[in-house]
Write a protein that holds these residues in place. Structure first.
Motif, short mmCIF file in Angstrom:
data_model
loop_
_atom_site.label_atom_id
_atom_site.label_comp_id
_atom_site.label_asym_id
_atom_site.label_seq_id
_atom_site.Cartn_x
_atom_site.Cartn_y
_atom_site.Cartn_z
N SER A 137 -9.85 48.37 -31.64
CA SER A 137 -8.45 48.65 -31.92
C SER A 137 -8.33 49.14 -33.35
O SER A 137 -9.05 48.68 -34.24
CB SER A 137 -7.58 47.41 -31.72
OG SER A 137 -7.35 47.17 -30.35
N ILE A 138 -7.42 50.09 -33.55
CA ILE A 138 -7.12 50.60 -34.88
C ILE A 138 -5.89 49.87 -35.40
O ILE A 138 -4.87 49.79 -34.70
CB ILE A 138 -6.86 52.12 -34.82
CG1 ILE A 138 -8.15 52.85 -34.45
CG2 ILE A 138 -6.31 52.64 -36.14
CD1 ILE A 138 -7.96 54.33 -34.14
N VAL A 139 -5.98 49.37 -36.61
CA VAL A 139 -4.86 48.67 -37.25
C VAL A 139 -4.52 49.40 -38.53
O VAL A 139 -5.40 49.65 -39.37
CB VAL A 139 -5.23 47.20 -37.54
CG1 VAL A 139 -4.17 46.54 -38.41
CG2 VAL A 139 -5.43 46.43 -36.24
N THR A 140 -3.26 49.77 -38.67
CA THR A 140 -2.84 50.52 -39.86
C THR A 140 -1.47 50.06 -40.33
O THR A 140 -0.85 49.19 -39.71
CB THR A 140 -2.89 52.03 -39.59
OG1 THR A 140 -2.77 52.75 -40.82
CG2 THR A 140 -1.78 52.47 -38.63
N VAL A 154 -3.74 51.57 -30.84
CA VAL A 154 -3.43 51.80 -32.25
C VAL A 154 -2.25 50.90 -32.60
O VAL A 154 -1.16 51.04 -32.02
CB VAL A 154 -3.10 53.27 -32.53
CG1 VAL A 154 -2.75 53.46 -34.01
CG2 VAL A 154 -4.27 54.18 -32.13
N TYR A 155 -2.46 49.99 -33.51
CA TYR A 155 -1.44 49.01 -33.89
C TYR A 155 -0.94 49.32 -35.29
O TYR A 155 -1.75 49.46 -36.23
CB TYR A 155 -2.01 47.59 -33.82
CG TYR A 155 -2.33 47.14 -32.42
CD1 TYR A 155 -1.45 46.31 -31.71
CD2 TYR A 155 -3.50 47.56 -31.77
CE1 TYR A 155 -1.73 45.91 -30.41
CE2 TYR A 155 -3.79 47.16 -30.47
CZ TYR A 155 -2.90 46.34 -29.80
OH TYR A 155 -3.18 45.94 -28.52
N LEU A 192 -9.83 49.03 -39.67
CA LEU A 192 -8.72 49.14 -40.61
C LEU A 192 -8.58 50.60 -41.03
O LEU A 192 -9.49 51.15 -41.65
CB LEU A 192 -8.95 48.25 -41.83
CG LEU A 192 -8.76 46.75 -41.63
CD1 LEU A 192 -9.00 46.01 -42.95
CD2 LEU A 192 -7.35 46.44 -41.12
N ALA A 193 -7.47 51.22 -40.68
CA ALA A 193 -7.34 52.67 -40.80
C ALA A 193 -6.43 53.06 -41.95
O ALA A 193 -5.34 52.51 -42.11
CB ALA A 193 -6.81 53.25 -39.49
#
Length: 247
Positions: free
Chosen positions: A111-114, A139-140, A178-179
């Motif tokens: 999962s991408i967290v930004t 994408v969160y 962490l994006a």
């Protein structure tokens, strides 16, 4: 080994964060040079801004590629990455691609967290461009303002940890990416608070760049990334015009 890190954003503080994270995992004997885009926007968050940043990547590479063994495009959406691989013979690594591929090596789905809702559409397109839709669980994004782009990771650290936990609780998330360049260095600080591997994209890009430089791949003479035939151009930066012209 010499690695060029290019920040396509114009904010020097972001370059400093990216460079510090990369240096934290850099091998002994590697030399890292970090460059900030001289024109563009303080922080890329849209498709249009990514196009502008991509031109900066190409201009900087055209001027400096001959002095380096590999380069890093240090913005999460990887602006200009495909074009850079088409024009230059050295390995070019994208921040997003390196982070996502490293996550794939540590689990099934990531999962991408930004930190901002505005980044969502561009990040979804970035996942698709890299062909990783089947490995991405979601994408969160945080919802809410922040005081400054350079301070966002300090201001939102706890919220980002909570968001990562929400992604894990939703199921299918084996790793967290962490994006965003402003989050460089945060993974090391919060790693013990998240129950799955968490990826710092600047760290991942540094190690991927070193690995590719060590492999010394030849430039493409066939396939979709074969360098195009030279052609004239008008109004471009001198070094980029020469590269496009076939020099």
């Amino acid at each position: 080994m010499r690695i060029l890190l290019i920040n396509p954003n114009t904010t020097q503080e972001l370059t400093d964060r990216l460079e510090a994270a990369a240096r934290g995992v850099m091998s002994e004997g590697t030399e890292l040079v970090a460059v900030t885009a001289p024109t563009g926007v303080p922080y890329i968050s849209t498709r249009a801004e990514a196009q502008i940043g991509g031109v900066q990547v190409l201009e900087i590479l055209a001027e400096r590629h001959q002095d380096f063994d590999a380069a890093i495009v240090a913005a999460f959406g990887d602006p200009g990455l495909g074009a850079a691989r088409e024009l230059f013979d050295i390995p070019v690594v994208g921040l997003a691609e390196a982070g996502m591929l490293t996550a794939c090596m540590l689990g099934g789905k990531f999962s991408i967290v930004t930190f901002a809702q505005a980044l969502g559409p561009w990040y979804h397109e970035c996942v698709a461009w890299h062909g990783l839709q089947g490995r991405c669980a979601g994408v969160y994004m945080l919802n809410g303002a922040f005081s400054s782009i350079n301070a966002v990771q300090d201001e939102k650290a706890d919220l980002l940890v909570d968001l990562a936990r929400q992604a894990i609780d939703a199921g299918d998330t084996d790793t967290v990416v962490l994006a965003g360049a402003p989050l460089a260095g945060l993974a090391t600080r919060v790693r013990d608070q998240i129950p799955v591997p968490i990826i710092d994209c600047a760290e991942a890009a540094m190690k991927q760049a070193e690995a590719l430089a060590a492999l010394r791949p030849r430039g493409a003479e066939a396939g979709s990334f074969k360098r195009p035939a030279g052609k004239p151009s008008f109004g471009l930066a001198t070094a980029l015009a020469a590269r496009i012209g076939g020099e």
